[in-house]
Design an enzyme around this catalytic site. Structure first.
Site, PDB file in Angstrom:
ATOM      1  N   GLN A 186      -4.873  -7.869  15.975  1.00  0.00           N
ATOM      2  CA  GLN A 186      -5.516  -8.195  14.713  1.00  0.00           C
ATOM      3  C   GLN A 186      -6.500  -9.357  14.871  1.00  0.00           C
ATOM      4  O   GLN A 186      -7.200  -9.692  13.929  1.00  0.00           O
ATOM      5  CB  GLN A 186      -4.458  -8.568  13.656  1.00  0.00           C
ATOM      6  CG  GLN A 186      -3.516  -7.429  13.317  1.00  0.00           C
ATOM      7  CD  GLN A 186      -2.439  -7.790  12.307  1.00  0.00           C
ATOM      8  OE1 GLN A 186      -1.310  -7.317  12.448  1.00  0.00           O
ATOM      9  NE2 GLN A 186      -2.739  -8.590  11.296  1.00  0.00           N
ATOM     10  N   ARG A 217       2.748  -8.622   5.659  1.00  0.00           N
ATOM     11  CA  ARG A 217       2.113  -9.062   4.421  1.00  0.00           C
ATOM     12  C   ARG A 217       2.789 -10.318   3.871  1.00  0.00           C
ATOM     13  O   ARG A 217       3.270 -10.350   2.738  1.00  0.00           O
ATOM     14  CB  ARG A 217       2.175  -7.955   3.373  1.00  0.00           C
ATOM     15  CG  ARG A 217       1.435  -6.712   3.796  1.00  0.00           C
ATOM     16  CD  ARG A 217       1.037  -5.931   2.605  1.00  0.00           C
ATOM     17  NE  ARG A 217       0.518  -4.625   2.991  1.00  0.00           N
ATOM     18  CZ  ARG A 217      -0.108  -3.836   2.143  1.00  0.00           C
ATOM     19  NH1 ARG A 217      -0.284  -4.193   0.899  1.00  0.00           N
ATOM     20  NH2 ARG A 217      -0.551  -2.667   2.522  1.00  0.00           N
ATOM     21  N   CYS A 218       2.806 -11.336   4.709  1.00  0.00           N
ATOM     22  CA  CYS A 218       3.658 -12.482   4.408  1.00  0.00           C
ATOM     23  C   CYS A 218       2.893 -13.716   3.978  1.00  0.00           C
ATOM     24  O   CYS A 218       3.426 -14.569   3.307  1.00  0.00           O
ATOM     25  CB  CYS A 218       4.416 -12.850   5.668  1.00  0.00           C
ATOM     26  SG  CYS A 218       3.279 -13.417   6.930  1.00  0.00           S
ATOM     27  N   GLU A 226      -1.913  -8.952   0.310  1.00  0.00           N
ATOM     28  CA  GLU A 226      -0.481  -9.205   0.386  1.00  0.00           C
ATOM     29  C   GLU A 226       0.208  -9.347  -0.964  1.00  0.00           C
ATOM     30  O   GLU A 226       1.443  -9.369  -1.030  1.00  0.00           O
ATOM     31  CB  GLU A 226      -0.251 -10.495   1.198  1.00  0.00           C
ATOM     32  CG  GLU A 226      -0.642 -10.337   2.650  1.00  0.00           C
ATOM     33  CD  GLU A 226      -0.770 -11.675   3.359  1.00  0.00           C
ATOM     34  OE1 GLU A 226      -1.511 -12.540   2.865  1.00  0.00           O
ATOM     35  OE2 GLU A 226      -0.116 -11.853   4.376  1.00  0.00           O
TER      36      GLU A 226
HETATM   37  N1  MCN Z   1     -10.839  -6.354  -1.397  1.00  0.00           N
HETATM   38  C1  MCN Z   1     -11.703  -6.122  -2.453  1.00  0.00           C
HETATM   39  N2  MCN Z   1     -11.825  -7.052  -3.447  1.00  0.00           N
HETATM   40  C2  MCN Z   1     -11.096  -8.206  -3.422  1.00  0.00           C
HETATM   41  C3  MCN Z   1     -10.198  -8.446  -2.371  1.00  0.00           C
HETATM   42  C4  MCN Z   1     -10.104  -7.498  -1.348  1.00  0.00           C
HETATM   43  O1  MCN Z   1     -12.325  -5.061  -2.495  1.00  0.00           O
HETATM   44  N3  MCN Z   1     -11.231  -9.117  -4.380  1.00  0.00           N
HETATM   45  C5  MCN Z   1     -10.730  -5.400  -0.286  1.00  0.00           C
HETATM   46  C6  MCN Z   1     -11.228  -6.018   1.015  1.00  0.00           C
HETATM   47  O2  MCN Z   1     -12.586  -6.031   1.156  1.00  0.00           O
HETATM   48  C7  MCN Z   1     -10.483  -5.244   2.059  1.00  0.00           C
HETATM   49  C8  MCN Z   1      -9.118  -5.041   1.389  1.00  0.00           C
HETATM   50  O3  MCN Z   1      -9.364  -5.114  -0.025  1.00  0.00           O
HETATM   51  O4  MCN Z   1     -11.109  -4.039   2.347  1.00  0.00           O
HETATM   52  C9  MCN Z   1      -8.077  -6.123   1.777  1.00  0.00           C
HETATM   53  O5  MCN Z   1      -8.717  -7.367   1.727  1.00  0.00           O
HETATM   54  P1  MCN Z   1      -8.036  -8.801   1.895  1.00  0.00           P
HETATM   55  O6  MCN Z   1      -7.192  -9.088   0.727  1.00  0.00           O
HETATM   56  O7  MCN Z   1      -9.138  -9.743   2.225  1.00  0.00           O
HETATM   57  O8  MCN Z   1      -7.055  -8.658   3.146  1.00  0.00           O
HETATM   58  P2  MCN Z   1      -7.436  -8.464   4.694  1.00  0.00           P
HETATM   59  O9  MCN Z   1      -8.542  -7.533   4.833  1.00  0.00           O
HETATM   60  O10 MCN Z   1      -7.516  -9.785   5.354  1.00  0.00           O
HETATM   61  O11 MCN Z   1      -6.149  -7.702   5.177  1.00  0.00           O
HETATM   62  C10 MCN Z   1      -4.966  -8.383   5.559  1.00  0.00           C
HETATM   63  C11 MCN Z   1      -3.764  -7.982   4.734  1.00  0.00           C
HETATM   64  C12 MCN Z   1      -2.528  -8.322   5.490  1.00  0.00           C
HETATM   65  S1  MCN Z   1      -2.293  -9.948   5.937  1.00  0.00           S
HETATM   66  C13 MCN Z   1      -1.649  -7.352   5.896  1.00  0.00           C
HETATM   67  S2  MCN Z   1      -0.277  -7.869   6.751  1.00  0.00           S
HETATM   68  C14 MCN Z   1      -1.879  -5.976   5.567  1.00  0.00           C
HETATM   69  C15 MCN Z   1      -2.768  -5.787   4.399  1.00  0.00           C
HETATM   70  O12 MCN Z   1      -3.854  -6.579   4.449  1.00  0.00           O
HETATM   71  N4  MCN Z   1      -1.927  -5.051   6.550  1.00  0.00           N
HETATM   72  C16 MCN Z   1      -2.439  -3.802   6.263  1.00  0.00           C
HETATM   73  N5  MCN Z   1      -3.003  -4.508   4.027  1.00  0.00           N
HETATM   74  C17 MCN Z   1      -2.975  -3.512   4.955  1.00  0.00           C
HETATM   75  N6  MCN Z   1      -3.439  -2.281   4.664  1.00  0.00           N
HETATM   76  C18 MCN Z   1      -3.468  -1.335   5.641  1.00  0.00           C
HETATM   77  N7  MCN Z   1      -3.945  -0.103   5.333  1.00  0.00           N
HETATM   78  N8  MCN Z   1      -3.027  -1.581   6.905  1.00  0.00           N
HETATM   79  C19 MCN Z   1      -2.508  -2.779   7.237  1.00  0.00           C
HETATM   80  O13 MCN Z   1      -2.110  -3.020   8.478  1.00  0.00           O
HETATM   81 CU1  CUM Z   2       1.812 -12.248   7.807  1.00  0.00          CU
HETATM   82  S1  CUM Z   2       1.379 -10.225   7.935  1.00  0.00           S
HETATM   83 MO1  CUM Z   2      -0.587 -10.167   7.641  1.00  0.00          MO
HETATM   84  O1  CUM Z   2      -0.750 -11.867   7.626  1.00  0.00           O
HETATM   85  O2  CUM Z   2      -1.234  -9.742   9.076  1.00  0.00           O
END
Ligand code: MCN
Ligand code: CUM
Length: 785
Positions: free
Chosen positions: A222, A369-370, A739
């Protein structure tokens, strides 16, 4: 002229279909295991069958004798290269291959490289290891007992199984507030160990080219740039000759943040053999040995005033860290962001202590997702909030309304130093209560009770810190937690965008293009997004802690704005006016005094390569590094209605209502997908999932018959609602969301079941709320842990 319609071109707010799905759902993804390099060999890992034992001898001669076996690597051989141990991202050490002892079932003991994976497996089976078994420790109580055997006898100065101690807050002030309280609510609970269980297991292909000295590693990470830095520092290889590529990833969920021994061994084997070496972890290996989640014990109290105000909070948390402290978390706080607990409530003072224990279990703790222990923090928060409302005889919704931070209190400083900057907490709560028909439900519940049916409602409200993080406070291995984006607009106005994040299924290829579209008016379909290759992507800290939108997403905005600033100069040149006379509307610059005279962003792009003014550098490319001023603080309110069968303890979910405020939504469909996934996980953790261990430290749950994943069949339907409070410091007002539902959801399910049991005196049933546990609670009237 027609104005560009942002939704029409797939800009901000468009529920654009996920572009990556075109290959994912056709089976055309390119995952690590799909990659085949010429001359590639295969590596298998031999894992310890026992949880705690001294290694007396390892005999590899039979393995070497198998035709097709090219290398048998033991800890002793790794030690000759100073690689038997590696530093962890939490400043501990972890065995790559065991030399002295094995410390958990599934620990890596040796590996075999062969022409094909089957021969490598045969090689592992031919290795004879003589173990002298030691007593196994499977929980913090055993670990911290005075006569407990020492697990980490490898560490100089380590005399007990305490992995860390940590404390925050104002103890004296908290004690004074408790002394003044009308009532004190106490709750003890365990958040069980669980596993992220991505469909794809971990794996890597290391390719060390002896001719060029270049090491290329395809792997399931990641955070590829962190891996590159770690390899450079640990293996002392020159960083410019290391290329880490994370291709498509079949789910990460935090499982793919840590550095695993399998990765390191494949690299070492490739260097030793001068050939590409592939390691593909199997399911059992993934379930027993790789980064798990949670396993945390809480004991805490709330000080309450008769009128329902919370005066203070305090709790102690013991974490079961497993054999090595390898949490991949970027804060200076040993226990992550657990002190974000209660951030949505206006509580003047608090005090938290925590302690980590080494046990004979796989290391991990921070995954799934912690947001770095925020899941556990919010679970404890919402469980004790429900208990406190019950102790006061107050309606749990009203109790929350009284204590939630009010809109006019932002920016709000929590007693533990976080700054929550925006939100409409009461509005979200009221919307949720309204959507579920709260008042009517309370009547239905009473009527049902008269007919012997047990209905219950559970509420969970929380804000959580997403988007690590600002450079003042967050780093990994000393590298700050900013993120980056690089945008290249080609002559015809099509573009390629690269970021330092790495999607594992979240849909970055879709949403990042939407941000570019919003800033520049280029159709999202004209922007290709690439992540995960350290040779081409700008330096970034990867995807976890829902940091991508808050940090990398912000960088995408900022780089687009730099491009727009240059395009403005080109537009002025094309329109033959001064830059000050040029106005911008989405996709087009025009002359202020003559709005019909304009040029499109695509025309500007062509001019950047074919008709630039004197003195202006050709090209239309740039990059941006974004250091967020603060974390983002989304808010969520989850409500669950259940019916518990008193005869069997089986409970059915009748309704789930979710209200999420993650600020501006880039792609509402993707956001709803994230929330649906998170709620599914919340449901699974509350009622079916836990990794258990027997007294010998055998992992019960190393297969999907014992460790359950919910399918579409048993997963309830979710009713999703939204509130939008833009993030005040994010360029497009977005907050993280990935998360939220997994963090805030579990307490809503558990609170609902306990509400259905409210007349029995039962205050807690530890997750998962399996029917036998619920039934035991009903029949005995006692808590079940
Ligand atoms: N998004 C959006 N509008 C927002 C916030 C987010 O459209 N206001 C969209 C983002 O652009 C992105 C998605 O939603 O396409 C998730 O965005 P974000 O909240 O920024 O999270 P990350 O992309 O950093 O993803 C990490 C988070 C974590 S920590 C875990 S663990 C997890 C999760 O996402 N693992 C996943 N969701 C997952 N979903 C899938 N399908 N697979 C994983 O491994
Ligand atoms: Cu702590 S699970 Mo996500 O942060 O990749």
């Amino acid at each position: 002229m027609t104005r560009v319609d942002e939704i029409g071109i797939g800009g901000l707010g468009a529920s654009r279909r996920r572009v990556e799905d075109a290959r994912f759902i056709r089976g055309c993804g390119n995952y690590t295991d799909d990659i085949k390099l010429p001359g590639m060999l295969h590596m298998e890992v031999l894992r310890s069958p026992v949880a705690h034992a001294r290694i007396k001898s390892i005999d590899t001669s039979a393995a070497w004798a198998i035709p097709g076996v090219r290398l048998v690597l033991t800890g002793e051989m790794a030690a000759q290269r100073n690689l038997a141990w590696m530093p962890t991202l939490s400043y501990d050490t972890q065995a790559v291959l065991a030399t002295d002892k094995v410390r958990f079932q599934g620990q890596e003991v040796a590996c075999v490289v062969a022409d094909d994976p089957y021969t490598a497996k045969d090689g592992c089976e031919a290795i004879v290891v003589e173990y002298e078994q030691l007593p196994a420790i499977v929980n913090p109580t055993q670990a911290l007992a005075p006569d407990a055997p020492l697990i980490r006898d490898d560490k100089e100065g380590q005399t007990d199984n305490v992995c860390y101690r940590w404390e925050v807050g104002d103890k004296a002030g908290t004690d004074r507030a408790f002394a003044r309280a009308d009532k004190v609510t106490r709750l003890k609970l365990h958040y069980p160990r669980s596993h992220p269980s991505p469909i794809e297991c971990c794996g890597s292909i290391a390719n060390y080219d002896p001719a060029t000295g270049k090491l290329t590693v395809y792997m399931t990470s990641q955070a590829p740039h962190i891996i590159r830095a770690a390899v450079a520092l640990v293996a002392e290889l020159p960083e410019h000759l290391i290329r880490i590529v994370s291709p498509d990833i079949g789910g990460g969920f935090g499982n793919k943040v840590p550095v695993y021994p399998g990765y390191v061994c494949s690299i070492l084997c490739s260097i030793l053999l001068g050939k590409p070496v592939k390691w593909t972890e199997d399911k059992s290996g993934n379930l027993i040995s790789t980064g798990f989640a949670r396993d945390m014990y809480f004991d805490g109290e709330l000080a309450l005033r008769e009128d329902g105000r919370i005066l203070a909070l305090r709790f102690h948390a013991d974490t079961d860290q497993g054999a090595f402290f390898s949490d991949a978390q970027p804060s200076k706080f040993k226990i992550g962001l657990v002190h974000s607990a209660f951030a949505c409530y206006d509580i003047p003072v608090g005090h938290i202590t925590a302690r980590g224990a080494y046990t004979n279990k796989a290391p991990g703790g921070v995954a799934y997702r912690c947001s770095f222990r925020v899941t556990e923090a919010m679970f404890f928060q919402e469980r004790i909030i429900a208990a406190a409302a019950a102790d006061l005889g107050m309606d749990p919704a009203e109790f929350r309304r009284v204590n939630l931070v009010r809109d006019d209190q932002f920016p709000y400083r929590t007693p533990f130093g976080f700054l929550t900057d925006s939100g409409q907490y009461r509005r979200c709560l009221d919307l949720g209560l309204d959507a579920i028909g709260y008042e009517d439900f309370l009547k239905d519940k009473e009527e049902a009770r008269l007919r012997g049916r047990r209905l219950g409602i559970g509420i969970s409200t929380m804000t959580e810190p997403l988007g690590a993080g600002n450079s003042r406070e967050y780093d990994i291995l000393g590298i700050k937690m900013f993120d980056s984006a690089e945008l290249r607009v080609h002559p015809t106005g099509k573009a390629i965008l690269r970021t330092g994040a790495k999607s594992q299924g979240q849909g970055h290829e879709t949403t990042w293009a939407q941000i570019v579209s919003h800033e520049l008016g280029i159709p999202a379909a004209d922007v290709v997004v690439e992540e995960g290759d350290t040779d081409t992507a700008p330096f970034g800290m990867g995807t976890y802690a829902s940091r991508s939108t808050p940090v990398a997403g912000a960088a995408v905005s900022m780089v687009s704005r730099k491009i727009r600033a240059k395009a403005r100069k080109l537009a002025a040149h094309l329109l033959e006016v001064s830059e000050e006379d040029v106005e911008w509307e989405l996709g087009r610059f025009f002359v202020r005094s003559a709005p019909n005279r304009g040029v499109t962003i695509q025309e500007c792009a062509m001019a950047a390569y074919g008709n630039m003014p004197d003195g202006l550098e050709p090209g239309l490319e740039n990059n941006a590094y974004y250091d967020p001023p603060n974390l983002t603080w989304p808010f969520a309110c989850y409500l669950v209605i259940v019916e518990v069968d008193p005869e069997t303890g089986v409970w059915d979910v009748l309704r789930v209502v979710a209200v999420d405020d993650c600020g501006v939504r880039i792609n509402p469909m993707i956001v709803e997908g994230q929330i649906t996934g998170g709620l599914t996980e919340a449901y699974a953790m509350s009622n079916m999932q836990f990794m258990t261990f027997d007294a010998e430290g055998n992992c019960v749950g190393s297969n999907y018959l014992d460790y359950l994943l919910p399918t579409a069949w048993e997963t309830p339907g979710f009713e999703l609602h939204e509130v939008v409070t833009p993030c005040p410091h994010h360029p497009i007002g977005a907050k993280g969301v990935g998360e939220c539902a997994a963090v805030g959801g579990p307490a809503a399910f558990v609170n609902a079941v306990l509400d259905a049991l409210s007349d029995t005196g039962v205050r807690n049933i530890d997750m998962p709320l399996l029917p036998d546990r619920v039934w035991e609670a009903i029949t005995t009237g006692r808590d079940v842990s």
